[in-house]
Motif scaffolding. Structure first.
Motif, PDB file in Angstrom:
ATOM      1  N   ASN A  58       0.614  -1.415  -0.026  1.00 35.87           N
ATOM      2  CA  ASN A  58      -0.105  -0.096   0.103  1.00 35.87           C
ATOM      3  C   ASN A  58       0.842   1.193  -0.114  1.00 35.87           C
ATOM      4  N   ARG A  59       2.151   1.077   0.455  1.00 41.98           N
ATOM      5  CA  ARG A  59       2.782   2.376   0.515  1.00 41.98           C
ATOM      6  C   ARG A  59       3.255   2.951  -0.892  1.00 41.98           C
ATOM      7  N   ARG A  60       3.217   2.086  -1.885  1.00 39.06           N
ATOM      8  CA  ARG A  60       3.572   2.481  -3.031  1.00 39.06           C
ATOM      9  C   ARG A  60       2.594   3.611  -3.813  1.00 39.06           C
ATOM     10  N   GLN A  61       1.469   3.375  -3.270  1.00 34.61           N
ATOM     11  CA  GLN A  61       0.326   4.338  -3.591  1.00 34.61           C
ATOM     12  C   GLN A  61       0.754   5.781  -3.311  1.00 34.61           C
ATOM     13  N   LEU A  62       1.855   5.966  -2.262  1.00 36.62           N
ATOM     14  CA  LEU A  62       2.160   7.313  -1.993  1.00 36.62           C
ATOM     15  C   LEU A  62       2.625   8.150  -3.222  1.00 36.62           C
ATOM     16  N   VAL A  63       3.181   7.440  -4.254  1.00 39.45           N
ATOM     17  CA  VAL A  63       3.698   7.985  -5.386  1.00 39.45           C
ATOM     18  C   VAL A  63       2.769   8.848  -5.975  1.00 39.45           C
ATOM     19  N   VAL A  64       1.572   8.389  -5.953  1.00 39.88           N
ATOM     20  CA  VAL A  64       0.418   9.175  -6.358  1.00 39.88           C
ATOM     21  C   VAL A  64      -0.318  10.045  -5.567  1.00 39.88           C
ATOM     22  N   GLY A  65      -0.676   9.585  -4.272  1.00 41.18           N
ATOM     23  CA  GLY A  65      -1.343  10.217  -3.378  1.00 41.18           C
ATOM     24  C   GLY A  65      -0.693  11.736  -2.839  1.00 41.18           C
ATOM     25  N   VAL A  66       0.925  11.481  -2.734  1.00 41.35           N
ATOM     26  CA  VAL A  66       1.363  12.525  -2.352  1.00 41.35           C
ATOM     27  C   VAL A  66       1.369  13.653  -3.222  1.00 41.35           C
ATOM     28  N   PHE A  67       1.429  13.358  -4.575  1.00 42.64           N
ATOM     29  CA  PHE A  67       1.603  14.304  -5.558  1.00 42.64           C
ATOM     30  C   PHE A  67       0.131  15.253  -5.595  1.00 42.64           C
ATOM     31  N   LEU A  68      -0.933  14.356  -5.605  1.00 45.18           N
ATOM     32  CA  LEU A  68      -2.241  15.097  -5.449  1.00 45.18           C
ATOM     33  C   LEU A  68      -2.387  15.860  -4.244  1.00 45.18           C
ATOM     34  N   VAL A  69      -2.052  15.753  -3.111  1.00 42.70           N
ATOM     35  CA  VAL A  69      -2.226  16.502  -1.693  1.00 42.70           C
ATOM     36  C   VAL A  69      -1.482  17.626  -1.980  1.00 42.70           C
ATOM     37  N   ALA A  70      -0.175  17.508  -2.478  1.00 42.23           N
ATOM     38  CA  ALA A  70       0.822  18.798  -2.729  1.00 42.23           C
ATOM     39  C   ALA A  70       0.350  19.546  -3.674  1.00 42.23           C
ATOM     40  N   ALA A  71      -0.152  18.936  -4.510  1.00 39.27           N
ATOM     41  CA  ALA A  71      -0.856  19.697  -5.794  1.00 39.27           C
ATOM     42  C   ALA A  71      -2.036  20.759  -5.398  1.00 39.27           C
ATOM     43  N   GLY A  72      -2.779  20.293  -4.384  1.00 35.24           N
ATOM     44  CA  GLY A  72      -3.830  20.796  -3.811  1.00 35.24           C
ATOM     45  C   GLY A  72      -3.334  22.272  -3.128  1.00 35.24           C
ATOM     46  N   ILE A  73      -2.295  21.678  -2.195  1.00 27.81           N
ATOM     47  CA  ILE A  73      -1.745  22.750  -1.232  1.00 27.81           C
ATOM     48  C   ILE A  73      -0.993  24.010  -2.148  1.00 27.81           C
ATOM     49  N   GLY A  74      -0.425  23.447  -3.329  1.00 30.71           N
ATOM     50  CA  GLY A  74      -0.023  24.436  -4.087  1.00 30.71           C
ATOM     51  C   GLY A  74      -0.600  25.397  -4.996  1.00 30.71           C
ATOM     52  N   PHE A 239     -14.904  13.385  -6.486  1.00 31.74           N
ATOM     53  CA  PHE A 239     -13.567  13.405  -6.952  1.00 31.74           C
ATOM     54  C   PHE A 239     -12.686  12.506  -6.112  1.00 31.74           C
ATOM     55  N   ALA A 240     -12.913  12.467  -4.650  1.00 33.94           N
ATOM     56  CA  ALA A 240     -12.199  11.742  -3.704  1.00 33.94           C
ATOM     57  C   ALA A 240     -12.628  10.192  -3.921  1.00 33.94           C
ATOM     58  N   ALA A 241     -13.730   9.889  -4.141  1.00 33.64           N
ATOM     59  CA  ALA A 241     -14.135   8.710  -4.511  1.00 33.64           C
ATOM     60  C   ALA A 241     -13.407   8.165  -5.702  1.00 33.64           C
ATOM     61  N   LEU A 242     -13.193   8.855  -6.909  1.00 34.84           N
ATOM     62  CA  LEU A 242     -12.479   8.390  -7.977  1.00 34.84           C
ATOM     63  C   LEU A 242     -10.910   8.435  -7.965  1.00 34.84           C
ATOM     64  N   LEU A 243     -10.461   9.152  -6.901  1.00 30.80           N
ATOM     65  CA  LEU A 243      -8.979   9.090  -6.595  1.00 30.80           C
ATOM     66  C   LEU A 243      -8.897   7.992  -5.924  1.00 30.80           C
ATOM     67  N   GLY A 244      -9.741   7.697  -4.905  1.00 26.51           N
ATOM     68  CA  GLY A 244      -9.561   6.312  -4.088  1.00 26.51           C
ATOM     69  C   GLY A 244      -9.544   5.156  -5.081  1.00 26.51           C
ATOM     70  N   TYR A 245     -10.490   5.150  -6.087  1.00 25.37           N
ATOM     71  CA  TYR A 245     -10.375   4.070  -7.230  1.00 25.37           C
ATOM     72  C   TYR A 245      -8.963   4.270  -7.931  1.00 25.37           C
ATOM     73  N   ILE A 246      -8.424   5.255  -8.402  1.00 22.01           N
ATOM     74  CA  ILE A 246      -7.191   5.530  -9.262  1.00 22.01           C
ATOM     75  C   ILE A 246      -6.171   4.827  -8.164  1.00 22.01           C
ATOM     76  N   ASN A 247      -6.110   5.264  -6.816  1.00 26.61           N
ATOM     77  CA  ASN A 247      -5.033   4.871  -6.055  1.00 26.61           C
ATOM     78  C   ASN A 247      -5.169   3.233  -5.666  1.00 26.61           C
ATOM     79  N   THR A 248      -6.131   2.691  -5.932  1.00 28.56           N
ATOM     80  CA  THR A 248      -6.066   1.106  -5.618  1.00 28.56           C
ATOM     81  C   THR A 248      -6.455   0.434  -6.827  1.00 28.56           C
ATOM     82  N   SER A 249      -6.359   1.105  -8.101  1.00 34.90           N
ATOM     83  CA  SER A 249      -6.713   0.581  -9.301  1.00 34.90           C
ATOM     84  C   SER A 249      -6.057  -0.756  -9.714  1.00 34.90           C
ATOM     85  N   GLU A 250      -4.630  -0.409  -9.463  1.00 32.47           N
ATOM     86  CA  GLU A 250      -3.573  -1.476  -9.884  1.00 32.47           C
ATOM     87  C   GLU A 250      -3.718  -2.789  -9.210  1.00 32.47           C
ATOM     88  N   GLN A 251      -3.747  -2.610  -7.755  1.00 30.27           N
ATOM     89  CA  GLN A 251      -4.073  -3.644  -6.885  1.00 30.27           C
ATOM     90  C   GLN A 251      -5.590  -4.330  -7.137  1.00 30.27           C
TER      91      GLN A 251
END
Length: 426
Positions: A58-74, A239-251
């Motif tokens: 599950n930690r590999r999802q952070l490659v996607v997740g942290v980008f999205l959070v940081a993009a929001g802050i930025g 959008f959060a539900a969609l991102l939840g799908y994107i984060n878990t889609s590979e698994q």
């Protein structure tokens, strides 16, 4: 060349030197770079984890997740800066940050450094997702703006369709680091196009001084306006539900449901549904109104989410039961996203940059944070995702009802656009 047709174009659109189709394609390509930075990574997450010694799947999802959070802050910064210095100049700086940090990611020696550079890339390039909406608002208003945003979204959705396949194709010939090199090259090409062809769209009379108090007042006004707030936060939940799908889609799709090498094609087909919905929305929104279209889609989204939840309770749910329902929900998002954004931004003609920034900040931080939580709750079944879709749909409906004072399916226009709260800056 003719300018985009609109009965509500701003004075800044007079004599606009690029045509409608080039303008739409330019805005869509700018926004697509952010989507590519997320979705092109999906086929490579396993390889990144293996190469950089990450044992928790599950930690590999952070490659996607942290980008999205940081993009929001930025997102908080480029809008106010563009209200003062102009859209074009700030956009070009964001392109430079995107390119530089993509090259840094390609050379990252460790997973921790990769995550840090992904955060830096998202912060530096946040304007690529914020400023196109402000540029469009400079030139259009009302349902005409919703139509332009829908057309941009339709083209923008090509990115999620092709991004996993693009990433997979790169992996056939090179390692995962080459994906970041490709992102840098695409940033250079699109940034060069912007530099050569996009004129400044900000009306000189709307330029704002860089004063923290003024910026804060403009942002608070954009975040707390009742007719906007419910649509901003409600859109964030869907959008959060969609991102939840994107984060878990590979698994979930590739591993749990056994799609394997078909995963990029199935992921792209889901994005195609969203793109088709955006195309249809662009054709009908001026006839029926952004409110009626998006609110109808939200109710259908909730119905499909309930179907998804019922299916997920069965231990024998199959890939071919799961994918059609998730695709239908993605289709509804094609009618929700651009229309919600247009409705939320409508009251802020004079401070479109600040409003676009704070709304993008709220939308992305809420959606990305919840998306990470949804992704981290993955338990080798589709149940957590199904619960998230239902909960987000119910919450979004409640927020829309708040903004509309309990009434749905109206076609009222918001009050006259609100100008700067402090007067005109020099």
């Amino acid at each position: 060349m003719r300018s985009p047709p609109s009965s509500a174009a701003s004075p800044a659109s007079a004599g606009f030197p690029i045509g409608y189709f080039e303008f739409v394609a330019m805005m869509a390509a700018t926004m697509a770079l952010q989507a590519l930075a997320v979705d092109a990574m999906l086929p490579a997450l396993g390889l990144i984890a293996e190469d950089l010694g990450v044992s928790d799947p599950n930690r590999r999802q952070l490659v996607v997740g942290v980008f999205l959070v940081a993009a929001g802050i930025g997102s908080l910064l480029p809008g106010p800066l563009s209200d003062r210095f102009g859209r074009r100049r700030v956009l070009l700086v964001c392109f430079g940050g995107y390119i530089a940090m993509a090259l840094g990611c390609a050379a990252a020696p460790s997973f921790e450094m990769l995550i840090a550079l992904r955060v830096a890339q998202a912060l530096a390039s946040a304007g690529l997702s914020v400023l196109p909406a402000a540029v469009i608002r400079d030139r259009h208003a009302g349902d005409a703006m919703a139509r332009i945003l829908s057309t941009v979204s339709m083209i923008f959705m090509i990115a999620p369709m092709v991004a996993p396949t693009l990433g997979q194709s790169v992996l056939l010939f090179a390692g995962w680091r080459a994906i970041f090199g490709l992102l840098a090259l695409l940033g250079l090409i699109i940034g060069g196009w912007i530099a050569l062809r996009l004129p400044e769209t900000l009306d000189a009379t709307h330029r704002q001084p860089i004063r923290p108090g003024v910026i804060a007042r403009n942002m608070v006004a954009a975040a707390t306006h009742r007719r906007s707030a419910g649509y901003v936060v409600g859109g964030s939940l869907t959008f959060a539900a969609l991102l939840g799908y994107i984060n878990t889609s590979e698994q979930l799709v590739a591993e749990h449901f056994g799609a394997g090498a078909m995963f990029p094609l199935l992921f792209g087909a889901t994005a195609l549904m969203m793109s088709s919905a955006s195309f249809l929305n662009a054709r009908i929104v001026e006839r029926f109104g952004a409110r009626r279209v998006s609110q109808s889609a939200l109710l259908l989204y909730l119905v499909f989410s309930c179907v998804q939840y019922v299916q997920a309770q069965s231990p024998h749910e199959t890939l071919w039961q799961f994918m059609p329902v998730i695709a239908l929900n993605a289709c509804m998002l094609g009618f929700i996203g651009a229309n919600f954004s247009s409705i939320a931004l409508q009251p802020f003609a004079g401070t479109a940059g600040a409003a676009s920034s704070v709304q993008a900040f709220l939308r992305m931080v809420i959606a990305a944070s919840l998306g990470i939580i949804i992704g981290q709750s993955y338990d080798n079944t589709a149940r957590p995702l199904a619960i998230a879709f239902v909960a987000c749909g119910v919450g979004a409906l409640a927020l829309v009802l708040f903004s509309e004072k309990g009434r749905l399916f109206t076609r009222r226009e918001p009050a006259a656009p609100r100008g700067p709260r402090h007067g005109t800056a020099s």
